[in-house]
Design a protein around this motif. Structure first.
Motif, PDB file in Angstrom:
ATOM      1  N   PRO A   1       0.826  -1.219   0.000  1.00  0.00           N
ATOM      2  CA  PRO A   1       0.000   0.000   0.000  1.00  0.00           C
ATOM      3  C   PRO A   1       0.855   1.262   0.000  1.00  0.00           C
ATOM      4  N   VAL A   2       2.050   1.177   0.564  1.00  0.00           N
ATOM      5  CA  VAL A   2       2.983   2.304   0.541  1.00  0.00           C
ATOM      6  C   VAL A   2       4.193   1.877  -0.281  1.00  0.00           C
ATOM      7  N   PRO A   3       4.466   2.502  -1.437  1.00  0.00           N
ATOM      8  CA  PRO A   3       5.597   2.088  -2.281  1.00  0.00           C
ATOM      9  C   PRO A   3       6.917   2.149  -1.509  1.00  0.00           C
TER      10      PRO A   3
ATOM     11  N   LEU B   1       6.390   4.943  22.603  1.00  0.00           N
ATOM     12  CA  LEU B   1       6.920   6.256  22.214  1.00  0.00           C
ATOM     13  C   LEU B   1       7.168   6.321  20.707  1.00  0.00           C
ATOM     14  N   PHE B   2       7.624   5.234  20.128  1.00  0.00           N
ATOM     15  CA  PHE B   2       7.868   5.222  18.688  1.00  0.00           C
ATOM     16  C   PHE B   2       6.554   5.370  17.923  1.00  0.00           C
ATOM     17  N   SER B   3       5.527   4.653  18.373  1.00  0.00           N
ATOM     18  CA  SER B   3       4.225   4.739  17.682  1.00  0.00           C
ATOM     19  C   SER B   3       3.614   6.124  17.822  1.00  0.00           C
ATOM     20  N   ARG B   4       3.971   6.858  18.887  1.00  0.00           N
ATOM     21  CA  ARG B   4       3.454   8.218  19.086  1.00  0.00           C
ATOM     22  C   ARG B   4       4.317   9.271  18.399  1.00  0.00           C
ATOM     23  N   GLY B   5       5.432   8.842  17.804  1.00  0.00           N
ATOM     24  CA  GLY B   5       6.311   9.799  17.128  1.00  0.00           C
ATOM     25  C   GLY B   5       7.230  10.531  18.071  1.00  0.00           C
ATOM     26  N   LEU B   6       7.376  10.036  19.311  1.00  0.00           N
ATOM     27  CA  LEU B   6       8.235  10.696  20.288  1.00  0.00           C
ATOM     28  C   LEU B   6       9.637  10.090  20.325  1.00  0.00           C
TER      29      LEU B   6
ATOM     30  N   PRO C   1       5.805   0.130  12.521  1.00  0.00           N
ATOM     31  CA  PRO C   1       6.290   0.603  11.222  1.00  0.00           C
ATOM     32  C   PRO C   1       7.006   1.946  11.324  1.00  0.00           C
ATOM     33  N   ALA C   2       7.863   2.229  10.332  1.00  0.00           N
ATOM     34  CA  ALA C   2       8.633   3.469  10.302  1.00  0.00           C
ATOM     35  C   ALA C   2       8.584   4.042   8.889  1.00  0.00           C
ATOM     36  N   ARG C   3       9.059   5.272   8.743  1.00  0.00           N
ATOM     37  CA  ARG C   3       9.153   5.836   7.387  1.00  0.00           C
ATOM     38  C   ARG C   3      10.330   5.205   6.646  1.00  0.00           C
ATOM     39  N   SER C   4      11.414   4.948   7.395  1.00  0.00           N
ATOM     40  CA  SER C   4      12.624   4.398   6.765  1.00  0.00           C
ATOM     41  C   SER C   4      13.167   3.245   7.581  1.00  0.00           C
ATOM     42  N   VAL C   5      13.832   2.346   6.881  1.00  0.00           N
ATOM     43  CA  VAL C   5      14.547   1.240   7.517  1.00  0.00           C
ATOM     44  C   VAL C   5      15.979   1.267   7.003  1.00  0.00           C
ATOM     45  N   VAL C   6      16.940   1.129   7.932  1.00  0.00           N
ATOM     46  CA  VAL C   6      18.357   1.142   7.568  1.00  0.00           C
ATOM     47  C   VAL C   6      18.950  -0.224   7.900  1.00  0.00           C
ATOM     48  N   LEU C   7      19.693  -0.796   6.956  1.00  0.00           N
ATOM     49  CA  LEU C   7      20.421  -2.040   7.205  1.00  0.00           C
ATOM     50  C   LEU C   7      21.908  -1.724   7.188  1.00  0.00           C
TER      51      LEU C   7
ATOM     52  N   ARG D   1       9.132  -3.068   7.124  1.00  0.00           N
ATOM     53  CA  ARG D   1       8.711  -2.111   8.153  1.00  0.00           C
ATOM     54  C   ARG D   1       8.640  -0.682   7.622  1.00  0.00           C
ATOM     55  N   ALA D   2       9.263  -0.422   6.451  1.00  0.00           N
ATOM     56  CA  ALA D   2       9.347   0.948   5.945  1.00  0.00           C
ATOM     57  C   ALA D   2       8.047   1.367   5.266  1.00  0.00           C
ATOM     58  N   GLY D   3       7.513   2.495   5.662  1.00  0.00           N
ATOM     59  CA  GLY D   3       6.295   3.033   5.051  1.00  0.00           C
ATOM     60  C   GLY D   3       5.074   2.803   5.912  1.00  0.00           C
ATOM     61  N   ARG D   4       4.539   3.884   6.533  1.00  0.00           N
ATOM     62  CA  ARG D   4       3.397   3.755   7.434  1.00  0.00           C
ATOM     63  C   ARG D   4       2.116   4.078   6.679  1.00  0.00           C
ATOM     64  N   ARG D   5       1.238   3.106   6.612  1.00  0.00           N
ATOM     65  CA  ARG D   5      -0.004   3.282   5.870  1.00  0.00           C
ATOM     66  C   ARG D   5      -0.839   4.408   6.494  1.00  0.00           C
ATOM     67  N   GLY D   6      -1.327   5.283   5.635  1.00  0.00           N
ATOM     68  CA  GLY D   6      -2.131   6.399   6.106  1.00  0.00           C
ATOM     69  C   GLY D   6      -1.313   7.577   6.605  1.00  0.00           C
ATOM     70  N   ILE D   7       0.037   7.426   6.667  1.00  0.00           N
ATOM     71  CA  ILE D   7       0.901   8.511   7.145  1.00  0.00           C
ATOM     72  C   ILE D   7       1.913   8.890   6.072  1.00  0.00           C
TER      73      ILE D   7
END
Length: 936
Positions: free
Chosen positions: A210-212, A380-385, A402-408, A433-439
Motif C-alpha cells: 500500500p505504501v511504495p 513512544l515510537f508509535s506516538r512519534g516521540l 512501522p517506520a518511514r525508513s529502515v536502515v540495514l 517495516r518501511a512506510g506507514r499506511r495512512g501517514i
C-alpha cells in the motif's frame, strides 16, 4: 455509466446493492473511515460465505482487517472467536486494540503470564495456549466459531512451528480458520493443504504494497537509488556498479581498457571519488535521514551490543531529535510506565541513561532489554516521540512498529553457527517495516555502503520475493501421549500423516520419481557406450573400483591410527604442561590447565555428529589470554610437552587479570621455543598389502585391459556408476519421505512404551502426567517427577532444577562448567544429568536424536544459580552482576521457569511435596521486575 444500462440491468444492479448492504460485511466496512483494499474485501466476503481463508500479503498491508472481520462475525452470530498470535507482546497489543474497538467486556486475554476475562466471546491468546486447550478438551472451546492465526508463517519455526500444525489439524470441523501470513512464495501449496485438512479454503495473495518502497544505498555523504528505470525495465544503478568496480580495482596504474598509463588528472579524479566512498557512522546516518525528512527510522543491527553502542554514539555526538515539549511528554510517559519499578532497581537497569536517550528521541530495542523498557520504546515510537530506533532483527518478526525508513548496516548476520548472508526472505521482512499506511506517501529502505559490496547481488536480494513456507513439524513425547489418549495409536498415526510436513514430503516425491525415470533412460545409453568387444567391461571396472576402495580403506586405517596416537599423547598431559596446539582456531602456544581426561557423561562434550569420538578434552590457556576447552579435532598429530610451568594456586580462569598475568608468563617462558616437527609419513601400507597385489594382477590379466579404447570405455563406465549411485540415492529419498512423520511417531511411541508411559493403545498414569508437561525436555521433567528427584527440595532449589529444563546459553562454547548452588540442589541437578544420559541412550537405541527434532537435549545448568539467588530474595543488582546477564534475558528466562513450574505443580503425583513447593517457587520468582505486566 448507469444511463447506458437497460432497465433490467439497472434493476439487477440495484438488487445487488440492496443485498450487499444487508450483509455483515457492509456493516463492518462502514465502521472504517477508509476504503478497504480488494484483497481485504475478497477475504471478508469469502469468510461471510462460510469459507476459510489464507491471506498472504506484505507487512503493513492491513491483513489484520480480515482477522477483525472474523471477530465481527463471531459477535454477530453469538459465537466465539479466538485470535492467536506467536508471541506475548503481539497478544498484549492485539488485546488492547480489540478491547478498544469492541469493549473490554467482550474481549479476553490468555497467555502464559496473564488471564483476563478468559470466558469472553473474543479471546486473544498465544498459539500454545490454544494447543493446550485442545489436548485438555477445555470447556472454553464450547461455542467456538472462528480461529484467527496471525503470523501463521511461524509454522516454519524450528522450535515452535509444530504447534501451529497441531492446532490446524485438531480444531473441530465446525470452526472456520482465518490464516494470516507474510508474503510467501508457496502460498498456493499451503492453501492446498489447508483445503485438505480444513475443507473449503480460499487463498488470497496480494503482492501490492500500500505504501511504495524505494531502495537506496548510502555511501559517504551521498544517497544513491539502488535501481533505475530504463526502457520500462528496472536495473541496478550503473553509478553504484561503477563505484564498486573502482573500489575493487587497484588505485593508479594503467588504463584497464587500453593498457596505457593513466594521466595524473584521471588519477586525481579517482582519488576524489574514492574519498567520497566510506561507510558513514551511525550518528551521521540519523542526521542525514533527519535532514532528508526520512525519520522516524529503524536501523537494524544484528547485535545487542551494537544496538546499545549506537545509542551511546548518538548521545556522545550530541544528537537531539525532540524539541522541549516532546522531551517533557517523553519524561511524563516514561515515569508513569516505570512507576512500579523499585528505585534501587532503576539504577541497576541503566534507567537514567535510557531516559536521557529517549528524551532525545533515540532508543535501542532488543531481547536483552527489560520488557517494560521495550514496551515504552514501542509506545513512544508509535506516538512519534522516538525518531530513531536501533534494533535487532527480532523486531521485524514481532510487534506492529512501522517506520518511514529502515536502515540495514550490513547484509551479513550471525545465525548461531557462522556469519551468513541474509536471505531474500529476511531482507523482505526487515525492509517491510518501511512506510506507514495512512501517514507516509512512500517508504525508504537504506543499505549502508560496505567495502566489497556487490550492487548486483544487493539488487537481486531486494528484487527477489522468495520466502517459502517449510514445515518444521515433528511428533513430540507430549504430543504422542495426548494423541494416543484421545484417538488411539492407529488413528493418531493417520492424523499425523495429514500434517503439512507430510503433505510437502509427498509432493516432493512426485518430482523425485520423474527424475528417477529420466536417470534410468540415461543409464541405458551409458551401458551401451561402455560395451567392449574384448570382454565384460563392467567386470573389469569392478576390479578397478575394488582396488581404489582397498587403497582408500588402508588410508582411513592410517588416519585412525594417527588419531589414536594423538589421543594417547593427550592422555599423558598434566596441568602445567606447555604445548603447541597444532590445528584449529586456537593453534599455537598454550598452557594445560586441566587435561580433561575423564569428563564423564554429564560434562559438556562435542555433539555426536561432530565427527570425532569423545576423548581427552584439555582445558588450556592460550598465549592470547583465552581459556578454551579443546578436542581431538585440534590435535590431528600427537602432541608433546615443550616445557613445564607452575600454575599459581590463586589463578582463576574467570579473572581477566589472572589470565593476563599467566599468559604473559607463558610467553616469557616458552615464546621462543619451536614446536617439534612431527615425523614424516611412514611407508604406505598399500606397498605390503596382499589384496592390493592380487587386484593389480587381476586387472593386468583381464582381456579389456588391452583394449585401445579402454579409457574411453572407463569414462562412460564412471558416468554410468555415478548416475546409478545418484539414482539409488533418489530411490532411498523416495522411501525415506514416504510416511516419514508416521515412522517418527512409531519410534516416539516405542520409547514411551519401553519407559512405561504407553501400554499398547492405553496411556498409563505416568503417561497422563507427561501429557501435562510441555516443552523441549518434557520427558526428562516427567522422569524427574516419577523418580522423586525433586522431593524434599525447597522453592529456591526446585526453581534452580526447573531452570535446567528451559535455559539455553547463548554461546554453546562455554569452556568452564557453571557455578551451582550449594546444598541438596547440587545433587538433584547431577541426578537430572544422569537421567538425561539414560534417556539419551534409550533414544539412540530407537534412532531418535536431536537431529530429528525430537530428542531431549542435555539440560543446561547455567541459570540455576541466578534463579536460586533470586528466589532466596537477593537484589537485582547482585543477581545480574553475578550472572553477567542482561536484565531482559534474566526476566525472559524467569518467566519461562514460572511457566514450567506451573506445569510441574499440576503434574506432580498426589501427596508429593513438589506441587506445593512449585507454587511457592512461582511466588518467589514473580517479584520485582519479573512480576511487572502491562496488561490487566
Amino acid at each position: 455509466m448507469t444511463d447506458d444500462l437497460t432497465p433490467a440491468e439497472r434493476y439487477s444492479a440495484a438488487r445487488r446493492r440492496t443485498a450487499d448492504q444487508a450483509t455483515e460485511f457492509a456493516a463492518f466496512r462502514e465502521s472504517y473511515d477508509f476504503t478497504l483494499d480488494p484483497f481485504q474485501t475478497d477475504a471478508c466476503r469469502a469468510l461471510e460465505a462460510g469459507r476459510g481463508v489464507l491471506v498472504a500479503a506484505p507487512t503493513g498491508s492491513g491483513k489484520t482487517i480480515v482477522g477483525e472481520f472474523a471477530v465481527h462475525l463471531a459477535l454477530a452470530q453469538g459465537r466465539k472467536c479466538f485470535y492467536t498470535t506467536p508471541i506475548k507482546a503481539l497478544s498484549n497489543q492485539k488485546f488492547n486494540d480489540l478491547a478498544k474497538r469492541y469493549g473490554a467486556a467482550h474481549v479476553g486475554l490468555l497467555t502464559g503470564d496473564n488471564s483476563v476475562n478468559a470466558e469472553a466471546p473474543v479471546v486473544v491468546m498465544t498459539t500454545e495456549v490454544l494447543r493446550n486447550m485442545l489436548y485438555a478438551g477445555s470447556r472454553t472451546l464450547d461455542g467456538l466459531g472462528y480461529v484467527v492465526m496471525d503470523e501463521v508463517h511461524y509454522l516454519s519455526d524450528r522450535l515452535r512451528g509444530a504447534v501451529w500444525e497441531e492446532v490446524i489439524i485438531h480444531l473441530q470441523e465446525s470452526v472456520t480458520l482465518v490464516s494470516l501470513s507474510a508474503t510467501v512464495s508457496n502460498a498456493e501449496e499451503f492453501g492446498d493443504w489447508l483445503d485438505t485438512v480444513r475443507g473449503d479454503t480460499q487463498v488470497i495473495v496480494s503482492e501490492h504494497r500500500p505504501v511504495p518502497l524505494w531502495q537506496h544505498v548510502l555511501a559517504g555523504r551521498r544517497m544513491y537509488d539502488l535501481f533505475e528505470e530504463k526502457g520500462g525495465r528496472r536495473e541496478v544503478n550503473p553509478e553504484l556498479v561503477r563505484l564498486a568496480r573502482m573500489e575493487n580495482s587497484r588505485p593508479g596504474g594503467r588504463d584497464g581498457r587500453r593498457g596505457r598509463p593513466r594521466r595524473e588528472a584521471d588519477r586525481e579524479r579517482e582519488r576524489r571519488q574514492r574519498a567520497r566512498m566510506w561507510t558513514p557512522g551511525r550518528p551521521e546516518v540519523i542526521d542525514r535521514l533527519d535532514a532528508e525528512g526520512l525519520l522516524p527510522a529503524i536501523t537494524f543491527i544484528f547485535s545487542r551490543a551494537g544496538c546499545q553502542a549506537a545509542v551511546q554514539q548518538c548521545l556522545v555526538a550530541g544528537l537531539r531529535l525532540n524539541d522541549a515539549a516532546e522531551r517533557a511528554k517523553v519524561r511524563e510517559i516514561v515515569e508513569e510506565r516505570t512507576a512500579s519499578i523499585a528505585e534501587e532497581d532503576l539504577h541497576v537497569l541503566g534507567y537514567f541513561e535510557w531516559l536521557e536517550a529517549l528524551q532525545r528521541g533515540i532508543a535501542a530495542h532488543h531481547a536483552g532489554m527489560l520488557p517494560t523498557f521495550k514496551e515504552v520504546v514501542e509506545e513512544l515510537f508509535s506516538r512519534g516521540l522516538v525518531k530513531a530506533v536501533f534494533a535487532t532483527e527480532t523486531l521485524a518478526l514481532g510487534i506492529n512498529m512501522p517506520a518511514r525508513s529502515v536502515v540495514l548496516e550490513k547484509l551479513v548476520k550471525w545465525n548461531g553457527e557462522t556469519h551468513a548472508d541474509i536471505t531474500p526472505g529476511e531482507f523482505t521482512q526487515l525492509t517491510g517495516r518501511a512506510g506507514r499506511r495512512g501517514i507516509d506517501i512512500e517508504g525508504h529502505a537504506v543499505v549502508l555502503w560496505q567495502r566489497g559490496m556487490d550492487p548486483a547481488a544487493l539488487g537481486g536480494l531486494a528484487g527477489t520475493r522468495t520466502y517459502p513456507l517449510r514445515s518444521s513439524f515433528k511428533p513430540s513425547y507430549n504430543m504422542a501421549v495426548n494423541l494416543v489418549g484421545q484417538f488411539g495409536r492407529h488413528r493418531s498415526r493417520e492424523l499425523l500423516e495429514t500434517s503439512f510436513a507430510q503433505f510437502q514430503a509427498d509432493r516432493s516425491v512426485v518430482d523425485i520419481t520423474k527424475q528417477v525415470r529420466r536417470n534410468e533412460e540415461g543409464l541405458e545409453g551409458y551401458r551401451a557406450s561402455m560395451t567392449c568387444h574384448l570382454g565384460d567391461f563392467e567386470e573389469y571396472m569392478g576390479l578397478r573400483r575394488s582396488l581404489r576402495e582397498r587403497e582408500n580403506e588402508l588410508a582411513r586405517q592410517g588416519a585412525t591410527q594417527r588419531r589414536a596416537e594423538s589421543a594417547t599423547s593427550l592422555e599423558r598431559l598434566r596441568p602445567g604442561d606447555v604445548i603447541h596446539v597444532p590445528a584449529g582456531r586456537f593453534a599455537g602456544l598454550a598452557l594445560v590447565l586441566d587435561p580433561g581426561v575423564d569428563t564423564g557423561r554429564g560434562a559438556r562434550h562435542p555433539r555426536r555428529d561432530a565427527g570425532w569420538d569423545e576423548g581427552p578434552r584439555p582445558l588450556v590457556l592460550t598465549a592470547q589470554r583465552q581459556v578454551k576447552r579443546l578436542n581431538a579435532a585440534d590435535f590431528p598429530v600427537p602432541v608433546e610437552p615443550m616445557e613445564r610451568m607452575r600454575i599459581p594456586k590463586s589463578f582463576s580462569a574467570r579473572s581477566p587479570q589472572s589470565r593476563r598475568d599467566l599468559a604473559s608468563a607463558l610467553r616469557t617462558k616458552a615464546g621462543h621455543l619451536e614446536p617439534e616437527r612431527h615425523r614424516g609419513r611412514r611407508r604406505a601400507e598399500a606397498a605390503d598389502d596382499g589384496e592390493i597385489a592380487r587386484l593389480r594382477s587381476a586387472i593386468r590379466a583381464h582381456p579389456c585391459h588391452g583394449c585401445d579404447d579402454r579409457e574411453d570405455h572407463a569414462r562412460w563406465s564412471e558416468r554410468y556408476h555415478r548416475l546409478r549411485r545418484d539414482t539409488r540415492q533418489l530411490e532411498r529419498r523416495i522411501q525415506g519421505r514416504t510416511n516419514t512423520i508416521a515412522r517418527t511417531f512409531d519410534r516416539v511411541c516405542a520409547v514411551l512404551s519401553e519407559l512405561g508411559y504407553l501400554d499398547g493403545d492405553q496411556v498409563t498414569e505416568d503417561g497422563r502426567r507427561l501429557g501435562r508437561l510441555h516443552g523441549e525436555l518434557d520427558l526428562l521433567a516427567s522422569e524427574c517427577l516419577r523418580e522423586g528427584v525433586w522431593e524434599g527440595l525447597g522453592p529456591a532449589d526446585l526453581a534452580a532444577c526447573v531452570s535446567a529444563l528451559v535455559f539455553e546459553a547463548r554461546s554453546a562454547d562455554d569452556a568452564l562448567p557453571p557455578d551451582l548452588p550449594a546444598g541438596p540442589v547440587k545433587g538433584a541437578l547431577a541426578e537430572m544429568v544422569r537421567i538425561w544420559g539414560r534417556l539419551d541412550a534409550v533414544e539412540e537405541n530407537h534412532r531418535i536424536g536431536e537431529s530429528t527434532g525430537v530428542g531431549q537435549r542435555e539440560p543446561d545448568l547455567g541459570f540455576a544459580l541466578p534463579v536460586h539467588r533470586w528466589v532466596h530474595g537477593q537484589g537485582l543488582d547482585a543477581v545480574l552482576r553475578e550472572a553477567e546477564m542482561p536484565a531482559g534475558d534474566f526476566v525472559r528466562w524467569c518467566k519461562q521457569v514460572v511457566d514450567v513450574l506451573g506445569q510441574v505443580a499440576a503434574a506432580a503425583p498426589p501427596g508429593s511435596s513438589v506441587s506445593a513447593n512449585a507454587r511457592k517457587a512461582v511466588d518467589g520468582v514473580l517479584r520485582g521486575v519479573v512480576a511487572y505486566t502491562s496488561v490487566g
